[in-house]
Design a protein around this motif. Structure first.
Motif, mmCIF file in Angstrom:
data_model
loop_
_atom_site.group_PDB
_atom_site.id
_atom_site.type_symbol
_atom_site.label_atom_id
_atom_site.label_comp_id
_atom_site.label_asym_id
_atom_site.label_seq_id
_atom_site.Cartn_x
_atom_site.Cartn_y
_atom_site.Cartn_z
ATOM 1 N N GLU A 71 0.832 -1.207 0.000
ATOM 2 C CA GLU A 71 0.000 0.000 0.000
ATOM 3 C C GLU A 71 0.866 1.257 0.000
ATOM 4 N N LYS A 91 6.879 1.151 0.306
ATOM 5 C CA LYS A 91 5.933 0.035 0.289
ATOM 6 C C LYS A 91 4.748 0.347 1.200
ATOM 7 N N ASN A 92 4.914 1.339 2.075
ATOM 8 C CA ASN A 92 3.876 1.713 3.018
ATOM 9 C C ASN A 92 3.671 3.223 2.998
ATOM 10 N N ARG A 93 4.521 3.994 3.771
ATOM 11 C CA ARG A 93 4.267 5.435 3.864
ATOM 12 C C ARG A 93 5.558 6.207 4.095
ATOM 13 N N ASP A 110 11.331 3.059 3.213
ATOM 14 C CA ASP A 110 10.469 2.699 4.345
ATOM 15 C C ASP A 110 10.395 1.197 4.616
ATOM 16 N N HIS A 111 11.327 0.433 4.074
ATOM 17 C CA HIS A 111 11.308 -1.020 4.266
ATOM 18 C C HIS A 111 12.730 -1.577 4.220
ATOM 19 N N ILE A 128 8.298 -3.975 6.646
ATOM 20 C CA ILE A 128 7.744 -2.720 6.145
ATOM 21 C C ILE A 128 7.472 -1.767 7.298
ATOM 22 N N PHE A 130 7.832 2.901 7.988
ATOM 23 C CA PHE A 130 7.431 4.239 7.573
ATOM 24 C C PHE A 130 8.649 5.150 7.675
#
Length: 185
Positions: A71, A91-93, A110-111, A128, A130
């Motif tokens: 996301e 992969k996230n924020r 972020d991962h 994952i 942020f």
């Protein structure tokens, strides 16, 4: 008045405006006015990725945005400059505030790979997290910002530093791993 052609403030001519308009339409979920996206900036994104930027944002030459499963969301505030050859991988924020200056060759990620002993690293799923970068931050050339890090308002990250832990507001941090050496006056 003479234009500084090397400056990130240079908004460019007609070809630059066409390039920005195309990339704005193609890649950005939302973008404020006065966006500049240089021709060689590259975007690799899954269809449901979210890329929102404020007004007055500049994305320099050869910047690379990779927004992948599951996301990915990247938010960039007003008047922020993404430097030459930056790599932003979400992969996230990843959230970058307003009035942020990011030097060349910076990586924001972020991962990370899993590192358990029982499975080869290449077969492990990503861990994952942020990244949050506050307003009025300066990130020096070559710095690396790793997952699960918050960089506070007004912080300065030295060139080639590796940020692996939170940096407080108005701190000046340098080194690998980055450590606070003093605070802005």
């Amino acid at each position: 008045m003479k234009t500084d052609k090397a400056s990130y403030r240079n908004r460019g001519g007609i070809i630059q405006r066409i390039t920005t308009a195309y990339k704005r339409f193609r890649y950005f979920t939302e973008a404020g006015h006065d966006l500049v996206v240089k021709r060689s900036a590259e975007f690799r994104m899954v269809k449901h990725a979210v890329l929102k930027v404020g007004s007055g944002v500049t994305i320099q030459d050869e910047a690379f945005f990779q927004l992948t499963m599951p996301e990915p969301k990247v938010f960039i505030g007003n008047n922020t400059v993404i430097g030459r050859r930056n790599i932003i991988t979400a992969k996230n924020r990843i959230s970058i505030g307003s009035d942020v200056l990011i030097g060349s060759d910076v990586q924001i990620i972020d991962h990370s790979h899993g590192m358990r002993r029982d499975t080869p690293i290449r077969l492990q799923k990503a861990e994952i997290g942020f990244v949050e970068i506050g307003n009025d931050v300066w990130i020096g050339a070559g710095a690396k910002i790793l997952m699960n890090v918050r960089i506070g308002t007004g912080a300065v990250i030295g060139a080639n530093s590796v940020v692996t832990a939170d940096i407080p507001d108005y701190a000046i941090a340098v080194g690998s791993p980055a450590r606070v050496v003093k605070y802005r006056d």
